[in-house]
Design a protein around this motif. Structure first.
Motif, PDB file in Angstrom:
ATOM      1  N   THR A 114    -113.916 -22.368 -12.567  1.00  0.00           N
ATOM      2  CA  THR A 114    -114.674 -21.203 -13.017  1.00  0.00           C
ATOM      3  C   THR A 114    -116.042 -21.146 -12.343  1.00  0.00           C
ATOM      4  OG1 THR A 114    -113.536 -21.210 -15.142  1.00  0.00           O
ATOM      5  CG2 THR A 114    -115.648 -20.063 -15.054  1.00  0.00           C
ATOM      6  N   ALA A 115    -116.671 -22.295 -12.154  1.00  0.00           N
ATOM      7  CA  ALA A 115    -117.987 -22.345 -11.526  1.00  0.00           C
ATOM      8  C   ALA A 115    -117.930 -21.998 -10.037  1.00  0.00           C
ATOM      9  CB  ALA A 115    -118.599 -23.732 -11.708  1.00  0.00           C
ATOM     10  N   MET A 116    -116.855 -22.369  -9.357  1.00  0.00           N
ATOM     11  CA  MET A 116    -116.756 -22.155  -7.914  1.00  0.00           C
ATOM     12  C   MET A 116    -116.115 -20.827  -7.529  1.00  0.00           C
ATOM     13  SD  MET A 116    -115.890 -25.756  -6.231  1.00  0.00           S
ATOM     14  CE  MET A 116    -117.184 -26.954  -6.004  1.00  0.00           C
ATOM     15  N   LEU A 117    -115.367 -20.228  -8.411  1.00  0.00           N
ATOM     16  CA  LEU A 117    -114.628 -19.013  -8.094  1.00  0.00           C
ATOM     17  C   LEU A 117    -115.499 -17.881  -7.534  1.00  0.00           C
ATOM     18  CD1 LEU A 117    -111.863 -17.726  -7.976  1.00  0.00           C
ATOM     19  CD2 LEU A 117    -112.164 -17.027 -10.367  1.00  0.00           C
ATOM     20  N   PRO A 118    -116.714 -17.655  -8.023  1.00  0.00           N
ATOM     21  CA  PRO A 118    -117.525 -16.568  -7.451  1.00  0.00           C
ATOM     22  C   PRO A 118    -117.787 -16.713  -5.944  1.00  0.00           C
ATOM     23  CG  PRO A 118    -118.424 -17.226  -9.563  1.00  0.00           C
ATOM     24  CD  PRO A 118    -117.361 -18.237  -9.209  1.00  0.00           C
ATOM     25  N   VAL A 119    -117.925 -17.923  -5.464  1.00  0.00           N
ATOM     26  CA  VAL A 119    -118.154 -18.131  -4.033  1.00  0.00           C
ATOM     27  C   VAL A 119    -116.897 -17.764  -3.245  1.00  0.00           C
ATOM     28  CG1 VAL A 119    -118.697 -19.837  -2.247  1.00  0.00           C
ATOM     29  CG2 VAL A 119    -119.887 -19.899  -4.448  1.00  0.00           C
ATOM     30  N   PHE A 120    -115.739 -18.153  -3.751  1.00  0.00           N
ATOM     31  CA  PHE A 120    -114.484 -17.804  -3.088  1.00  0.00           C
ATOM     32  C   PHE A 120    -114.278 -16.290  -3.109  1.00  0.00           C
ATOM     33  CE2 PHE A 120    -113.970 -22.269  -3.838  1.00  0.00           C
ATOM     34  CZ  PHE A 120    -113.200 -22.706  -2.777  1.00  0.00           C
ATOM     35  N   ARG A 121    -114.609 -15.640  -4.207  1.00  0.00           N
ATOM     36  CA  ARG A 121    -114.495 -14.177  -4.309  1.00  0.00           C
ATOM     37  C   ARG A 121    -115.454 -13.484  -3.322  1.00  0.00           C
ATOM     38  NH1 ARG A 121    -109.975 -12.984  -6.400  1.00  0.00           N
ATOM     39  NH2 ARG A 121    -109.574 -13.754  -8.478  1.00  0.00           N
ATOM     40  N   GLU A 122    -116.656 -14.045  -3.157  1.00  0.00           N
ATOM     41  CA  GLU A 122    -117.611 -13.496  -2.190  1.00  0.00           C
ATOM     42  C   GLU A 122    -117.011 -13.525  -0.787  1.00  0.00           C
ATOM     43  OE1 GLU A 122    -121.948 -14.565  -0.223  1.00  0.00           O
ATOM     44  OE2 GLU A 122    -121.377 -15.532  -2.091  1.00  0.00           O
ATOM     45  N   SER A 123    -116.395 -14.642  -0.427  1.00  0.00           N
ATOM     46  CA  SER A 123    -115.754 -14.759   0.878  1.00  0.00           C
ATOM     47  C   SER A 123    -114.665 -13.704   1.050  1.00  0.00           C
ATOM     48  CB  SER A 123    -115.165 -16.163   1.043  1.00  0.00           C
ATOM     49  OG  SER A 123    -114.398 -16.242   2.223  1.00  0.00           O
ATOM     50  N   VAL A 124    -113.854 -13.503   0.016  1.00  0.00           N
ATOM     51  CA  VAL A 124    -112.775 -12.520   0.070  1.00  0.00           C
ATOM     52  C   VAL A 124    -113.351 -11.109   0.217  1.00  0.00           C
ATOM     53  CG1 VAL A 124    -110.912 -11.448  -1.268  1.00  0.00           C
ATOM     54  CG2 VAL A 124    -111.103 -13.941  -1.155  1.00  0.00           C
ATOM     55  N   THR A 125    -114.416 -10.826  -0.473  1.00  0.00           N
ATOM     56  CA  THR A 125    -115.033  -9.498  -0.406  1.00  0.00           C
ATOM     57  C   THR A 125    -115.536  -9.200   1.001  1.00  0.00           C
ATOM     58  OG1 THR A 125    -115.673  -9.587  -2.724  1.00  0.00           O
ATOM     59  CG2 THR A 125    -116.880  -8.050  -1.339  1.00  0.00           C
ATOM     60  N   GLU A 126    -116.131 -10.187   1.643  1.00  0.00           N
ATOM     61  CA  GLU A 126    -116.727  -9.988   2.965  1.00  0.00           C
ATOM     62  C   GLU A 126    -115.716 -10.091   4.103  1.00  0.00           C
ATOM     63  OE1 GLU A 126    -119.861 -12.858   2.994  1.00  0.00           O
ATOM     64  OE2 GLU A 126    -121.129 -11.663   1.672  1.00  0.00           O
ATOM     65  N   HIS A 127    -114.648 -10.858   3.930  1.00  0.00           N
ATOM     66  CA  HIS A 127    -113.606 -11.045   4.959  1.00  0.00           C
ATOM     67  C   HIS A 127    -114.164 -11.553   6.288  1.00  0.00           C
ATOM     68  CE1 HIS A 127    -109.735  -9.423   3.446  1.00  0.00           C
ATOM     69  NE2 HIS A 127    -110.544  -8.942   2.515  1.00  0.00           N
ATOM     70  N   GLN A 128    -115.235 -12.339   6.247  1.00  0.00           N
ATOM     71  CA  GLN A 128    -115.827 -12.808   7.500  1.00  0.00           C
ATOM     72  C   GLN A 128    -115.812 -14.321   7.642  1.00  0.00           C
ATOM     73  OE1 GLN A 128    -119.744 -11.096   7.662  1.00  0.00           O
ATOM     74  NE2 GLN A 128    -118.983  -9.313   8.758  1.00  0.00           N
ATOM     75  N   TYR A 129    -116.146 -15.029   6.572  1.00  0.00           N
ATOM     76  CA  TYR A 129    -116.366 -16.462   6.686  1.00  0.00           C
ATOM     77  C   TYR A 129    -115.591 -17.236   5.633  1.00  0.00           C
ATOM     78  CZ  TYR A 129    -120.335 -14.533   9.214  1.00  0.00           C
ATOM     79  OH  TYR A 129    -121.119 -13.811  10.068  1.00  0.00           O
ATOM     80  N   GLY A 130    -115.364 -18.516   5.935  1.00  0.00           N
ATOM     81  CA  GLY A 130    -114.684 -19.401   5.006  1.00  0.00           C
ATOM     82  C   GLY A 130    -115.645 -20.046   4.027  1.00  0.00           C
ATOM     83  N   VAL A 131    -115.126 -21.043   3.298  1.00  0.00           N
ATOM     84  CA  VAL A 131    -115.900 -21.701   2.244  1.00  0.00           C
ATOM     85  C   VAL A 131    -116.052 -23.183   2.565  1.00  0.00           C
ATOM     86  CG1 VAL A 131    -115.975 -22.290  -0.211  1.00  0.00           C
ATOM     87  CG2 VAL A 131    -115.119 -20.051   0.502  1.00  0.00           C
ATOM     88  N   LEU A 132    -117.280 -23.653   2.491  1.00  0.00           N
ATOM     89  CA  LEU A 132    -117.608 -25.061   2.678  1.00  0.00           C
ATOM     90  C   LEU A 132    -117.876 -25.675   1.311  1.00  0.00           C
ATOM     91  CD1 LEU A 132    -118.367 -27.466   4.537  1.00  0.00           C
ATOM     92  CD2 LEU A 132    -120.710 -26.593   4.474  1.00  0.00           C
TER      93      LEU A 132
END
Length: 66
Positions: free
Chosen positions: A21-39
C-alpha cells in the motif's frame, strides 16, 4: 485505471499488505507517465523506498540495496 506491467505486479505481490500500500503510488505514477521504471532502494522492510527513476525503462523494477 490502467493495469500495472507484469514486473510491477510480481514485485508488489511479494510484499506484505502495508508495504504494498505504501509503495503502490510510485508504481501508479510510473504507469501514468509511461516513461520510466521504478527503483527500489534500501536494506530491508524498515528502510525501503520506491522512486520513479529516469535511468530505467518503463515497466522495469530494479532493486538497489545500499
Amino acid at each position: 485505471m490502467e493495469a500495472l506491467p507484469l514486473a510491477y505486479e510480481e514485485y508488489l505481490a511479494g510484499l506484505d499488505e502495508h508495504l504494498r500500500t505504501a509503495m503502490l503510488p510510485v508504481f501508479r505514477e510510473s504507469v501514468t507517465e509511461h516513461q520510466y521504471g521504478v527503483l527500489i532502494r534500501g536494506t530491508g522492510l524498515h528502510d525501503l523506498q520506491a522512486v520513479v527513476d529516469e535511468t530505467l525503462p518503463y515497466g522495469e523494477v530494479r532493486i538497489d540495496a545500499y
